[in-house]
Write an enzyme that holds these catalytic residues in place. Structure first.
Site, PDB file in Angstrom:
ATOM      1  N   HIS A  60      -3.673   7.216   0.737  1.00 32.66           N
ATOM      2  CA  HIS A  60      -3.878   5.883   0.171  1.00 32.66           C
ATOM      3  C   HIS A  60      -5.316   5.468   0.439  1.00 32.66           C
ATOM      4  O   HIS A  60      -5.824   5.614   1.554  1.00 32.66           O
ATOM      5  CB  HIS A  60      -2.908   4.884   0.794  1.00 32.66           C
ATOM      6  CG  HIS A  60      -3.317   3.459   0.622  1.00 32.66           C
ATOM      7  ND1 HIS A  60      -3.561   2.907  -0.617  1.00 32.66           N
ATOM      8  CD2 HIS A  60      -3.564   2.480   1.530  1.00 32.66           C
ATOM      9  CE1 HIS A  60      -3.929   1.641  -0.465  1.00 32.66           C
ATOM     10  NE2 HIS A  60      -3.947   1.373   0.841  1.00 32.66           N
ATOM     11  N   CYS A 116       0.817  -1.219   0.000  1.00 33.69           N
ATOM     12  CA  CYS A 116       0.000   0.000   0.000  1.00 33.69           C
ATOM     13  C   CYS A 116       0.852   1.272   0.000  1.00 33.69           C
ATOM     14  O   CYS A 116       0.407   2.320  -0.460  1.00 33.69           O
ATOM     15  CB  CYS A 116      -0.954   0.006   1.190  1.00 33.69           C
ATOM     16  SG  CYS A 116      -2.139  -1.358   1.169  1.00 33.69           S
ATOM     17  N   ASN A 167      -9.803  -0.572  -2.827  1.00 37.90           N
ATOM     18  CA  ASN A 167      -8.395  -0.412  -2.463  1.00 37.90           C
ATOM     19  C   ASN A 167      -7.542  -1.042  -3.555  1.00 37.90           C
ATOM     20  O   ASN A 167      -7.539  -2.255  -3.734  1.00 37.90           O
ATOM     21  CB  ASN A 167      -8.138  -1.103  -1.118  1.00 37.90           C
ATOM     22  CG  ASN A 167      -6.707  -0.975  -0.639  1.00 37.90           C
ATOM     23  OD1 ASN A 167      -5.809  -0.665  -1.413  1.00 37.90           O
ATOM     24  ND2 ASN A 167      -6.478  -1.239   0.636  1.00 37.90           N
TER      25      ASN A 167
END
Length: 335
Positions: free
Chosen positions: A262, A114, A292
């Protein structure tokens, strides 16, 4: 010494839209349950045979390169961030070099999940700052859909992730008041197993072990996440690393024109927004549409925000990420 500026941005997502209602047909879940916990309404999944991590990265890169005004022959280096490479090896960086028809420039793969794009951006920034390279292509691209447990057993993770790619061309900037002002990177490996895909891996279960056991209950090759623990750590580390970047540049929270976090979970972004007392116009979220996308989430969101005119010349833009590893980081950019 130079600064590096983002000269061009681009993103690509597959055409296949998967809504929460679509998932409810194969998983014991529903739209309300997913939105309440994550804020996600839909995500994109590749159609097998049409897209890969590399091909999506190439498509995003082509847009970024065209917008940058930098010729392909002037790209000096490639940095590719992903946790989902086409092959176990080689990594997708060299495949991008091949498929874009670049010179035999170096290609580096970044495995920071991530936080991957922030890490990749930092690497590219250092190469440009030192004068080694003038134009560096940075890509974040992920295919999650083909590696998820798309059953009720895996719903806590599988409803969160989507596929997509984003790219940026970093170029030399001689005006030291502009461009990437600083980047800040951290890791805390003691929590590595809280968000993990254990297999296949050389240190434990490799492909031969999985095949030999042929165990239908083996979940080691599906993503595992200790959701509450990750959430609690994320909100702390996001805050710390944003403040670290601001302090390093003598900036205040009020100086932030745009925060691109993020896209891990809309609830995390909302928590950070509230903590820093930022308005909706100062924070850009698109997890509602894309889920995501790990290393791709920041460049996709950054590109969309720029395309919509939400980022303008002279703006202070903050990028921040937290994820598996644990790793986290931030970048402070004067647009």
């Amino acid at each position: 010494m130079y600064h590096s500026k983002i000269a061009g941005l681009g993103f690509y997502v597959p055409s296949n839209i998967v809504t929460n209602d679509d998932l409810s047909k194969i998983i014991d879940t529903n739209d309300e349950w997913i939105q309440e916990r994550t804020g996600i309404q839909e995500r994109r999944h590749i159609i097998r045979g049409e897209d890969t991590t590399t091909s999506m990265g190439v498509k995003a890169a082509e847009i970024a390169i065209e917008r940058s005004g930098v010729a392909k022959e002037d790209i000096d280096f490639v940095v590719f961030a992903t946790l989902s490479p086409d092959y176990y090896f080689p990594g997708p960086g060299v495949l991008v070099q091949r498929d874009l028809g670049l010179r035999t420039v170096g290609a580096l793969d970044v495995r920071n999940q991530c936080s991957g794009f922030v890490y990749a951006l930092s690497v590219a920034d250092q190469y440009i700052k030192t004068g080694m390279y003038k134009n560096v292509l940075v890509i974040g691209s992920e295919v999650h859909s083909t590696g998820l447990d798309m059953t009720t057993r895996g719903r806590g993770v599988s409803v969160i992730f989507g596929d997509g790619a984003g790219a940026a061309v970093l170029s030399r900037e001689e005006d030291l008041t502009k461009g990437i002002l600083s980047t800040h990177l951290h890791s805390e490996g003691q929590h590595a197993e809280e968000l993990i895909v254990k297999a296949p891996g050389m240190g434990g279960r490799w492909v031969t072990d999985i095949l030999a056991d042929n165990d239908p209950d083996d979940e080691s090759y599906f993503p595992y996440m200790n959701g509450q623990f990750v959430f609690k750590n994320a909100v702390v580390r996001f805050s710390e690393v944003i403040n670290e970047g601001l302090q390093a540049n003598n900036l205040q929270v009020s100086d932030i024109d745009m925060l691109i976090p993020h896209q891990a979970n809309l609830r995390i972004s909302q928590f950070i927004q509230k903590k820093f007392n930022l308005t909706d116009e100062q924070v850009y979220n698109n997890i509602q549409k894309y889920g995501n996308t790990t290393a791709a989430s920041i460049p996709i969101a950054l590109t969309e925000a720029w395309e919509k005119g939400k980022i303008k010349s002279g703006d202070t833009v903050v990028l921040a990420a937290f994820g598996s590893g644990f790793t986290w980081g931030s970048a402070i950019i004067k647009w």
